[in-house]
Write a protein that holds these residues in place. Structure first.
Motif, PDB file in Angstrom:
ATOM      1  N   UNK A  83      10.316  -8.999   2.992  1.00 30.74           N
ATOM      2  CA  UNK A  83       8.911  -8.968   3.403  1.00 30.74           C
ATOM      3  C   UNK A  83       8.697  -8.197   4.700  1.00 30.74           C
ATOM      4  N   UNK A  84       9.689  -8.251   5.606  1.00 29.14           N
ATOM      5  CA  UNK A  84       9.548  -7.547   6.887  1.00 29.14           C
ATOM      6  C   UNK A  84       9.532  -6.031   6.673  1.00 29.14           C
ATOM      7  N   UNK A  85      10.392  -5.543   5.765  1.00 34.80           N
ATOM      8  CA  UNK A  85      10.414  -4.104   5.479  1.00 34.80           C
ATOM      9  C   UNK A  85       9.087  -3.640   4.874  1.00 34.80           C
ATOM     10  N   UNK A  86       8.590  -4.418   3.928  1.00 30.29           N
ATOM     11  CA  UNK A  86       7.329  -4.051   3.272  1.00 30.29           C
ATOM     12  C   UNK A  86       6.189  -4.056   4.271  1.00 30.29           C
ATOM     13  N   UNK A  87       6.151  -5.063   5.132  1.00 28.39           N
ATOM     14  CA  UNK A  87       5.069  -5.164   6.108  1.00 28.39           C
ATOM     15  C   UNK A  87       5.134  -4.041   7.137  1.00 28.39           C
ATOM     16  N   UNK A  88       6.351  -3.650   7.517  1.00 29.10           N
ATOM     17  CA  UNK A  88       6.499  -2.555   8.490  1.00 29.10           C
ATOM     18  C   UNK A  88       5.930  -1.248   7.936  1.00 29.10           C
ATOM     19  N   UNK A  89       6.283  -0.931   6.693  1.00 22.38           N
ATOM     20  CA  UNK A  89       5.767   0.295   6.079  1.00 22.38           C
ATOM     21  C   UNK A  89       4.257   0.204   5.882  1.00 22.38           C
ATOM     22  N   UNK A  90       3.780  -0.963   5.508  1.00 21.26           N
ATOM     23  CA  UNK A  90       2.333  -1.129   5.306  1.00 21.26           C
ATOM     24  C   UNK A  90       1.572  -0.875   6.604  1.00 21.26           C
ATOM     25  N   UNK A  91       2.108  -1.348   7.715  1.00 24.64           N
ATOM     26  CA  UNK A  91       1.444  -1.119   9.013  1.00 24.64           C
ATOM     27  C   UNK A  91       1.531   0.345   9.422  1.00 24.64           C
ATOM     28  N   UNK A  92       2.662   0.988   9.135  1.00 27.85           N
ATOM     29  CA  UNK A  92       2.793   2.412   9.462  1.00 27.85           C
ATOM     30  C   UNK A  92       1.762   3.245   8.708  1.00 27.85           C
ATOM     31  N   UNK A  93       1.448   2.834   7.468  1.00 28.66           N
ATOM     32  CA  UNK A  93       0.474   3.571   6.662  1.00 28.66           C
ATOM     33  C   UNK A  93      -0.956   3.123   6.911  1.00 28.66           C
ATOM     34  N   UNK A  94      -1.155   2.063   7.685  1.00 32.32           N
ATOM     35  CA  UNK A  94      -2.504   1.582   7.993  1.00 32.32           C
ATOM     36  C   UNK A  94      -3.109   0.709   6.925  1.00 32.32           C
ATOM     37  N   UNK A  95      -2.315   0.244   5.963  1.00 31.75           N
ATOM     38  CA  UNK A  95      -2.851  -0.559   4.866  1.00 31.75           C
ATOM     39  C   UNK A  95      -3.190  -1.986   5.292  1.00 31.75           C
ATOM     40  N   UNK A  96      -2.744  -2.402   6.483  1.00 26.90           N
ATOM     41  CA  UNK A  96      -3.043  -3.758   6.947  1.00 26.90           C
ATOM     42  C   UNK A  96      -4.459  -3.876   7.504  1.00 26.90           C
ATOM     43  N   UNK A  97      -5.115  -2.731   7.761  1.00 28.67           N
ATOM     44  CA  UNK A  97      -6.453  -2.757   8.333  1.00 28.67           C
ATOM     45  C   UNK A  97      -7.502  -2.988   7.243  1.00 28.67           C
ATOM     46  N   UNK A  98      -8.721  -3.445   7.637  1.00 29.51           N
ATOM     47  CA  UNK A  98      -9.798  -3.608   6.635  1.00 29.51           C
ATOM     48  C   UNK A  98     -10.139  -2.280   5.973  1.00 29.51           C
ATOM     49  N   UNK A 137     -12.972  -0.731   5.360  1.00 32.69           N
ATOM     50  CA  UNK A 137     -13.908   0.150   6.063  1.00 32.69           C
ATOM     51  C   UNK A 137     -13.227   0.850   7.230  1.00 32.69           C
ATOM     52  N   UNK A 138     -12.349   0.147   7.926  1.00 32.94           N
ATOM     53  CA  UNK A 138     -11.631   0.758   9.044  1.00 32.94           C
ATOM     54  C   UNK A 138     -10.711   1.871   8.546  1.00 32.94           C
ATOM     55  N   UNK A 139     -10.057   1.640   7.396  1.00 28.84           N
ATOM     56  CA  UNK A 139      -9.199   2.683   6.811  1.00 28.84           C
ATOM     57  C   UNK A 139     -10.022   3.907   6.442  1.00 28.84           C
ATOM     58  N   UNK A 140     -11.199   3.687   5.863  1.00 31.86           N
ATOM     59  CA  UNK A 140     -12.034   4.820   5.443  1.00 31.86           C
ATOM     60  C   UNK A 140     -12.540   5.601   6.652  1.00 31.86           C
ATOM     61  N   UNK A 141     -12.968   4.917   7.698  1.00 28.80           N
ATOM     62  CA  UNK A 141     -13.461   5.603   8.894  1.00 28.80           C
ATOM     63  C   UNK A 141     -12.345   6.415   9.542  1.00 28.80           C
TER      64      UNK A 141
END
Length: 312
Positions: free
Chosen positions: A48-63, A65-69
């Motif tokens: 889970x830590x590896x998956x979460x790290x990559x997700x944060x690097x790609x910005x997928x953890x943000x809402x 609308x924030x990703x789109x902006x």
């Protein structure tokens, strides 16, 4: 003309925003996790830590609308991100693929017009049965036979039995011939019938009879009045063709292994390459919207009595 341009531009920008945000949201709601696809592993072998790290690097953890902006702000700087598949800039990859697609699409359109305009105008003006039969025959073949089947037949004859042309890849001008001819027959079938019907309708109108009564030559009546008056519907369909071709001729690109944008998108969807898919949707939508605005302005110039595709 100025007010129409401002209105059309405003509508185009709204549509562009609607399409990009809608596609951006839909991509995020698709089943599956692009992070796992990027890591090329399954959930059992990734912590889970590896998956979460990559997700944060790609910005997928943000809402959403924030990703789109954030994506929209980078688009303003002409930065469409980097491909998940290759790590290369999306704008560079799309630019290379669009050039390949436009080679096929542009050549196919030119060949289609070279075939459709003479046959369409000739069959509209001539009473000879053989002329109309020829136009109907070409239209029927182009409409009934799929372009990929035409491509297979052409490949069998001109690349295998008669090894004159290359079968696959993008290697010089000769590589364009088979896919362009395959595409042109399908396109020509539309324009032959459309041009003939509109020319016949235009030639039967009252102002054409008045022009003849005034002593104008048949050549002047045809090219200056009838042909010009028949163009708006043809231009509308032509714009739709350009827009669809801008999205890629997927079947022909896959058949001839031509590295166009359609083939690129097939690979991107299979790999869930979000930046590449989103960049493709943005550029293709922008091309279609721009073509639509240009078509409406040209139509108004040709026929001032037309407003938004209809008569006043």
């Amino acid at each position: 003309m100025g007010r129409l341009f401002v209105r059309q531009t405003g509508e185009a920008l709204f549509f562009l925003f609607f399409m990009t945000f809608g596609s951006f949201a839909l991509l995020r709601f698709l089943p599956g996790d692009p992070v796992l696809t990027l890591l090329n592993i399954d959930e059992l072998s990734a912590s889970p830590e590896q998956i979460e790290t990559v997700r944060r690097e790609l910005g997928f953890h943000e809402p959403l609308l924030a990703q789109y902006i954030d994506w929209l702000s980078r688009v303003g700087r002409l930065d469409l991100g980097e491909s998940f598949m290759t790590g290369r800039p999306v704008l560079l990859m799309l630019g290379e693929s669009y050039r390949a697609t436009f080679e096929i699409a542009g050549s196919g359109l030119v060949l289609a017009l070279l075939l459709a305009v003479p046959l369409g105008t000739w069959s509209a003006c001539s009473n000879r049965h053989v002329v109309r039969l020829t136009a109907d025959g070409v239209s029927l073949i182009g409409a009934a036979v799929p372009s990929f089947w035409i491509g297979l037949v052409l490949t069998d004859w001109f690349a295998i039995r008669l090894p004159w042309l290359p079968v696959m890849g993008r290697d010089g001008v000769l590589s364009i011939v088979l896919p362009a001819v395959s595409l042109s027959l399908a396109l020509a079938s539309i324009y032959i019938q459309l041009l003939r019907v509109n020319l016949q309708t235009e030639l039967a109108k009252e102002y054409i009879q008045i022009a003849r009564a005034r002593g104008l030559s048949e050549q002047t009546i045809f090219w200056k009045y009838a042909f010009r008056g028949s163009l708006p519907p043809v231009l509308a369909v032509f714009t739709l063709s350009l827009g669809s071709l801008a999205g890629g001729v997927v079947v022909l690109e896959v058949l001839f292994a031509y590295p166009g944008v359609g083939k690129l998108m097939v690979d991107a969807v299979l790999q869930r390459d979000y930046p590449l898919i989103q960049g493709y949707i943005l550029l293709t939508t922008a091309i279609i919207v721009a073509l639509n605005v240009i078509m409406r302005l040209v139509t108004q110039h040709l026929r001032p009595d037309w407003r938004g595709g209809g008569m006043r």
